[in-house]
Structure formats: C-alpha cells, structure tokens
Design an enzyme around this catalytic site. Structure first.
Site, PDB file in Angstrom:
ATOM      1  N   LYS A 248       0.838  -1.212   0.000  1.00 20.43           N
ATOM      2  CA  LYS A 248       0.000   0.000   0.000  1.00 20.43           C
ATOM      3  C   LYS A 248       0.866   1.253   0.000  1.00 20.43           C
ATOM      4  O   LYS A 248       0.562   2.237  -0.673  1.00 20.43           O
ATOM      5  CB  LYS A 248      -0.941  -0.009   1.204  1.00 20.43           C
ATOM      6  CG  LYS A 248      -2.029  -1.074   1.142  1.00 20.43           C
ATOM      7  CD  LYS A 248      -2.929  -1.022   2.347  1.00 20.43           C
ATOM      8  CE  LYS A 248      -4.107  -1.980   2.203  1.00 20.43           C
ATOM      9  NZ  LYS A 248      -3.682  -3.390   2.262  1.00 20.43           N
TER      10      LYS A 248
ATOM     11  N   LYS B 222      -3.955 -12.763  -7.744  1.00 23.59           N
ATOM     12  CA  LYS B 222      -4.939 -13.610  -7.079  1.00 23.59           C
ATOM     13  C   LYS B 222      -6.349 -13.060  -7.315  1.00 23.59           C
ATOM     14  O   LYS B 222      -6.545 -11.837  -7.343  1.00 23.59           O
ATOM     15  CB  LYS B 222      -4.636 -13.647  -5.583  1.00 23.59           C
ATOM     16  CG  LYS B 222      -5.543 -14.541  -4.764  1.00 23.59           C
ATOM     17  CD  LYS B 222      -5.136 -14.501  -3.300  1.00 23.59           C
ATOM     18  CE  LYS B 222      -6.094 -15.300  -2.440  1.00 23.59           C
ATOM     19  NZ  LYS B 222      -5.740 -15.216  -0.997  1.00 23.59           N
TER      20      LYS B 222
ATOM     21  N   LYS C  51     -11.980  -9.939  -4.237  1.00 24.47           N
ATOM     22  CA  LYS C  51     -13.281  -9.269  -4.160  1.00 24.47           C
ATOM     23  C   LYS C  51     -13.169  -7.787  -4.470  1.00 24.47           C
ATOM     24  O   LYS C  51     -14.164  -7.144  -4.814  1.00 24.47           O
ATOM     25  CB  LYS C  51     -13.874  -9.450  -2.754  1.00 24.47           C
ATOM     26  CG  LYS C  51     -14.303 -10.857  -2.439  1.00 24.47           C
ATOM     27  CD  LYS C  51     -15.086 -10.942  -1.136  1.00 24.47           C
ATOM     28  CE  LYS C  51     -14.214 -10.764   0.071  1.00 24.47           C
ATOM     29  NZ  LYS C  51     -14.952 -10.960   1.344  1.00 24.47           N
TER      30      LYS C  51
END
Length: 345
Positions: free
Chosen positions: A122, A216, A219
């Site tokens: 991040k 990967k 969501k």
C-alpha cells in the site's frame, strides 16, 4: 510455550464482509471450513467470525456494510457451515476484540508492522508518485487502521486462545506476527497465557484473476475478473468466455508459459475434485472454446445448490440474524473468560 495440554484445540478463521464471496474464497477457505466440521473431533471448538471491524480500514457505506454482513452470513450457511457445530458471529458484537488489540498495540514494535507485506504494498502505491515517503505517510490518507490491523487480527485469534488457524499462503506472515505477539506477551508476564497458533493449510491451488493470471482472484477487483458464488449461469458463461486465454488450440497445464489456461484448468480440477492430470487427459485435445464451455458447465452445476440455498436464506433473514446473535453469545463466553484472566495478569 506452545499449543500444549493447557490449551484445548480451538480453530478460528475470519472473513471480511466486503464484496461478494467468489470461487477463490470458496475453494481456498470456505470449503475447508465446511470439511473441518466433519473431520475435527467433537471436542474441538470452531469459530468463524465475520470481521466487520477490519472492513472499516477503508471507508464503507454504513447501510451497505450492514447488508454485506447479513449476505456474508447467508453465503457461509449456504456453503454448508452448520451453526449447531460452528459459531458464526460479527466481530464488532464482542468489544473484547478491540480491548485486547489495544493491549497488544502497547507491546508490538512498529518495526514488526512496517515489515508487513500488505502495508509495504500500500505504501509503494503511494510512494511511486513524486512525493517522498515522509510526505506520503503524513498526508496521503493512509490511515492508522491500515497499518495496525494485523494487531487486531492477532487479537481476534488470541482472544479465544485459538490453537489452529486455516490460512492461505498470503496469510502466513500475519500468523507469524500473531505468534510473535503471543510469545512477547508470554515473556513479558512470565506466564504461558497464549498458545502459539499453528496453521491449517489448504491443499487447494491459488485461484487467479480471470483477467490477469498473475494476480490472485480478489473481491476488490472489477467484477469481470472473478466468478462470484452468486453469479447466475448467464454471467458465469460470459465471464469465462471473456477470460484471458492464448492463441494455442489445445489445453495444457503450463503455469510458466500459459498461466491463463493453467488457471482455468486449476479452477476446473478444484471444482470437480480431480487432479490437474485428469483434466488435461480429458480435455487436452479440446480447443479453448470447447474447454471454456465445459468449465462453465462445471461451475454452473457446482454453484447451483449454493445459489438456491442463498435465495432461500434471503427470505429467512430473521433466522440468519438469530444465528449471528447466538454465535456472538457463545463466543462472548469464551472471550470474556479469557479477557478476565488477561486483565488480572
């Protein structure tokens, strides 16, 4: 200091109520939770919290978050989680999670957290700009929760003195931090208060994005990159049809040179419960369109029973809310007993 006889076996794993659960979640985690109900001894406690406090590290619409929590509980039940065997509950219903997290915050070195891969990723997204790292940290909007949530995650586990945690390989570092915090606390207070939880790894291969097989399935990524458990047959067919492939006219499993096809083969094998070799033997001479059609059929067949149960449970939300309430009441007993001991120490 270990999971010795002082600590009865307790298995815990959580899920965030963000986005719609997808086949990667199902094959990697949820199916494992269901199987543990059959394979774990009756004396083993199974806890599956919906970790809604973790969802707040990014701003959420309150009403949508409420709906997402219920929808997540519905999906867990539809996948086969039995509330008579496993406790499903909302993390935020048990204030002991955050109290223990604060106690752990007070002993966890910042250096441990700054080494966490997810935090560094991040931070890198921000530092790839023209600003210095100091400017990023002071004004970028990266919040303390994003930095310290691994401590809350450790509290989620250790509050119940969990001895085993089902995890994917992307969570290994988090479990290692949990063990470090447990060991630090035990050493500070010269008592074997917490077990050092062990991982229960899943044998399922990682399910990658339909669009970018180097990532990967997530969501948080766009809808077309994943197969949601709630996707109807027409949507599944469209997503598989448009999924990334290559120009070769046969099916092989070569992750290095054909990662997109290898991912589709993995999905087929895992959904069917067969080996990669069996898939290649059956479909090796198929062209990509034929194989995608076969994969679509498998996904529709396997997901239909879950989707039917989801639709039924959406009409029984009073029951779902009662399941969450009962789970929280049972988990609270464990949590408060353990926290009383920790407060005393």
């Amino acid at each position: 200091m270990s999971t010795g006889p002082r600590f009865p076996k307790l298995i815990l794993s959580g899920i965030q109520p963000t986005g719609s659960p997808h086949i990667g979640n199902f094959l990697g985690v949820l199916s494992k939770w269901v199987s543990l109900q059959r394979t774990a001894h009756d004396s083993v406690t199974l806890l599956y919290p919906i970790v809604d406090l973790h969802a707040l590290t990014i701003p959420r619409d309150p009403e949508q978050l409420k709906k997402s929590k219920i929808e997540t509980a519905i999906v867990l039940l539809a996948c086969g989680i039995d509330p008579a065997r496993s406790f499903i509950f909302e993390q935020s219903r048990i204030p002991a999670h955050t109290e223990l997290a604060w106690l752990f915050n007070c002993i966890t070195p910042m250096g441990w957290l700054s080494r966490m891969t997810q935090w560094k990723s991040k931070l890198k997204l921000k530092t790839d700009s023209q600003f210095s790292e100091h400017e990023v940290l002071s004004s970028s909007g990266l919040c303390l929760g994003l930095f310290s949530y691994p401590v809350l995650q450790a509290a989620d586990i250790l509050l119940y003195k969990a001895t085993h945690v089902p995890i994917g390989d992307d969570q290994v570092q988090h479990l290692e931090l949990t063990r470090d915090i447990a060991e630090m606390f035990n050493k500070i207070y010269h008592q074997n208060i917490f077990p050092l939880p062990l991982s229960i790894t899943t044998s399922a291969k990682r399910i990658m994005s339909l669009y970018d097989p180097s990532k990967k399935m997530s969501k948080s990524d766009p809808e077309n990159t994943r197969i949601n458990l709630s996707d109807p047959p027409t949507i599944i067919a469209e997503k598989i049809k448009k999924s990334t492939s290559d120009s070769l006219k046969y099916i092989t499993y070569e992750p290095e040179t054909r990662p997109a096809i290898a991912n589709l083969v993995t999905i087929y094998a895992t959904m069917q419960g067969i080996t990669i070799d069996q898939v290649v033997a059956e479909h090796g001479k198929s062209n990509i369109k034929t194989f995608k059609d076969a994969l679509t059929q498998v996904l529709v067949e396997k997901l239909s029973p879950i989707q039917e149960e989801v639709q039924r449970l959406r009409l029984e939300q009073g029951y779902v809310q009662q399941v969450l309430k009962n789970g929280a009441e049972k988990a609270s007993i464990i949590a408060e007993n353990n926290l009383d001991e920790i407060r005393s120490i």
